[in-house]
Scaffold this motif. Sequence first.
Motif, short mmCIF file in Angstrom:
data_model
loop_
_atom_site.label_atom_id
_atom_site.label_comp_id
_atom_site.label_asym_id
_atom_site.label_seq_id
_atom_site.Cartn_x
_atom_site.Cartn_y
_atom_site.Cartn_z
N ILE A 176 0.30 -0.68 -0.15
CA ILE A 176 -0.46 0.23 0.01
C ILE A 176 0.62 1.13 0.12
CG2 ILE A 176 -1.30 1.22 1.45
CD1 ILE A 176 -3.02 -1.40 1.98
N LEU A 177 1.94 1.48 0.96
CA LEU A 177 2.54 2.49 0.93
C LEU A 177 3.66 3.10 -0.78
CD1 LEU A 177 4.48 2.18 4.28
CD2 LEU A 177 3.47 4.27 3.14
N GLY A 178 3.79 1.53 -0.80
CA GLY A 178 4.41 1.23 -2.68
C GLY A 178 3.44 2.41 -3.68
N GLU A 179 2.06 1.84 -3.51
CA GLU A 179 1.42 2.39 -4.19
C GLU A 179 1.31 3.68 -4.09
OE1 GLU A 179 -2.31 -0.26 -3.93
OE2 GLU A 179 -1.14 -1.78 -4.53
N MET A 184 3.34 6.30 -2.79
CA MET A 184 4.59 6.26 -2.97
C MET A 184 4.69 7.06 -4.86
SD MET A 184 6.16 7.17 -0.94
CE MET A 184 7.85 7.51 -1.42
N ALA A 185 3.47 6.41 -5.53
CA ALA A 185 3.37 6.30 -6.92
C ALA A 185 2.71 7.24 -7.27
CB ALA A 185 3.16 5.51 -7.45
N VAL A 186 1.69 7.62 -5.95
CA VAL A 186 0.85 8.72 -6.38
C VAL A 186 1.19 10.51 -5.86
CG1 VAL A 186 -1.05 7.28 -8.08
CG2 VAL A 186 -0.75 7.72 -5.40
N ALA A 187 1.70 10.09 -4.93
CA ALA A 187 1.70 11.61 -3.40
C ALA A 187 3.45 11.55 -3.09
CB ALA A 187 1.29 10.90 -2.77
N SER A 188 3.70 13.05 -3.09
CA SER A 188 5.11 12.65 -2.19
C SER A 188 5.54 11.96 -1.09
CB SER A 188 5.28 14.13 -2.08
OG SER A 188 4.40 14.36 -0.84
N LEU A 189 6.32 12.10 -0.51
CA LEU A 189 6.61 10.96 0.43
C LEU A 189 6.51 12.33 1.73
CD1 LEU A 189 7.71 8.91 2.28
CD2 LEU A 189 10.05 10.72 1.94
N GLU A 190 6.24 13.42 2.05
CA GLU A 190 5.34 14.11 2.40
C GLU A 190 4.47 14.16 3.05
OE1 GLU A 190 7.96 15.08 -0.13
OE2 GLU A 190 9.63 15.83 0.79
N ALA A 191 3.76 14.05 1.93
CA ALA A 191 1.97 13.57 1.78
C ALA A 191 1.85 11.89 2.20
CB ALA A 191 0.92 14.03 0.29
N VAL A 192 2.82 10.71 1.92
CA VAL A 192 2.16 9.68 2.75
C VAL A 192 2.44 9.84 4.54
CG1 VAL A 192 3.24 7.03 2.67
CG2 VAL A 192 2.88 8.80 0.61
N ILE A 193 3.66 10.06 4.52
CA ILE A 193 3.95 10.35 5.92
C ILE A 193 2.82 11.60 6.75
CG2 ILE A 193 5.64 12.13 8.00
CD1 ILE A 193 7.72 10.44 5.66
N ILE A 194 2.15 12.59 5.81
CA ILE A 194 1.61 13.23 6.96
C ILE A 194 -0.47 13.20 6.81
CG2 ILE A 194 0.62 16.30 7.67
CD1 ILE A 194 2.33 17.01 6.53
N GLU A 195 -0.52 12.58 5.84
CA GLU A 195 -1.94 12.35 4.96
C GLU A 195 -2.39 10.43 5.41
OE1 GLU A 195 -2.80 14.14 1.62
OE2 GLU A 195 -1.92 15.53 1.90
N VAL A 196 -1.28 9.64 5.52
CA VAL A 196 -1.08 8.51 5.71
C VAL A 196 -0.61 7.50 6.96
CG1 VAL A 196 -1.37 6.06 4.38
CG2 VAL A 196 -2.01 7.85 3.21
N ILE A 197 0.27 8.08 6.93
CA ILE A 197 1.21 7.09 7.99
C ILE A 197 0.88 7.93 9.49
CG2 ILE A 197 3.83 6.21 9.04
CD1 ILE A 197 4.22 6.69 6.10
N SER A 198 1.13 8.83 9.65
CA SER A 198 0.67 9.39 11.04
C SER A 198 -0.65 9.76 11.67
CB SER A 198 0.75 11.31 10.63
OG SER A 198 0.73 11.93 12.30
N PRO A 199 -2.03 9.53 10.33
CA PRO A 199 -3.07 9.38 11.06
C PRO A 199 -3.28 7.69 11.34
CG PRO A 199 -3.54 10.35 9.20
CD PRO A 199 -1.88 10.12 9.61
#
Length: 195
Positions: free
Chosen positions: A1-4, A6-21
């Motif tokens: 899921i993280l790989g997918e 990362m293909a459509v969003a920046s690392l910053e967005a993944v951390i703030i909007e996916v991993i943190s929540p």
Amino acid sequence: ILGEMMAVASLEAVIIEVISPALVALGDAWRAGQIDIATEHLASAFLRQRLSMWLATGPQAQPVRPVVLACAPNEWHELGLLMLAVLLRRRRWPVSYLGQATPLPDLTRYVRDLRPNVLVIAATTEETARGLLALPEWLPEMRQHGRFTLTFAGRAYTLNPRLREQMPGTYLGDTLAEGVETVERLIREATPLVA
């Protein structure tokens, strides 16, 4: 899921909007008894490994004094602080990440030797946050203008604003994004020329 992601969003967005929540949801599920500690540890270990990899492979840092990031003594919850370190590193700030349960005597020696621009210290529980109230005794020079800026963050301060009033230094804010912006502003204020 993280790989997918990362293909459509920046690392910053993944951390703030996916991993943190996701980490907040994991903690809430554990506290509610919906998942066991083994599941929480597995997920945390997986994310810690990814975050550590991203921290180690960040872009070349700017030639300024580093930001030191450490958890309070007896504080074992490090993933919020690790996310902050990765996000700062992605913005090319030099980061010295000390991680979990950093004793105040060791932190004091390290800060005096390294002379960072900013020190970020994190606490997730009221107990570990109260342990940081002794920090001025260990680092009296933090009161001297121009030495370094002490900042603090973590769930303990978000849930209990009174703790913020007792803690010396600058509160980074209630969100990861606020924390990044606050640290970056403080670095720029402390650094006359930034490339």
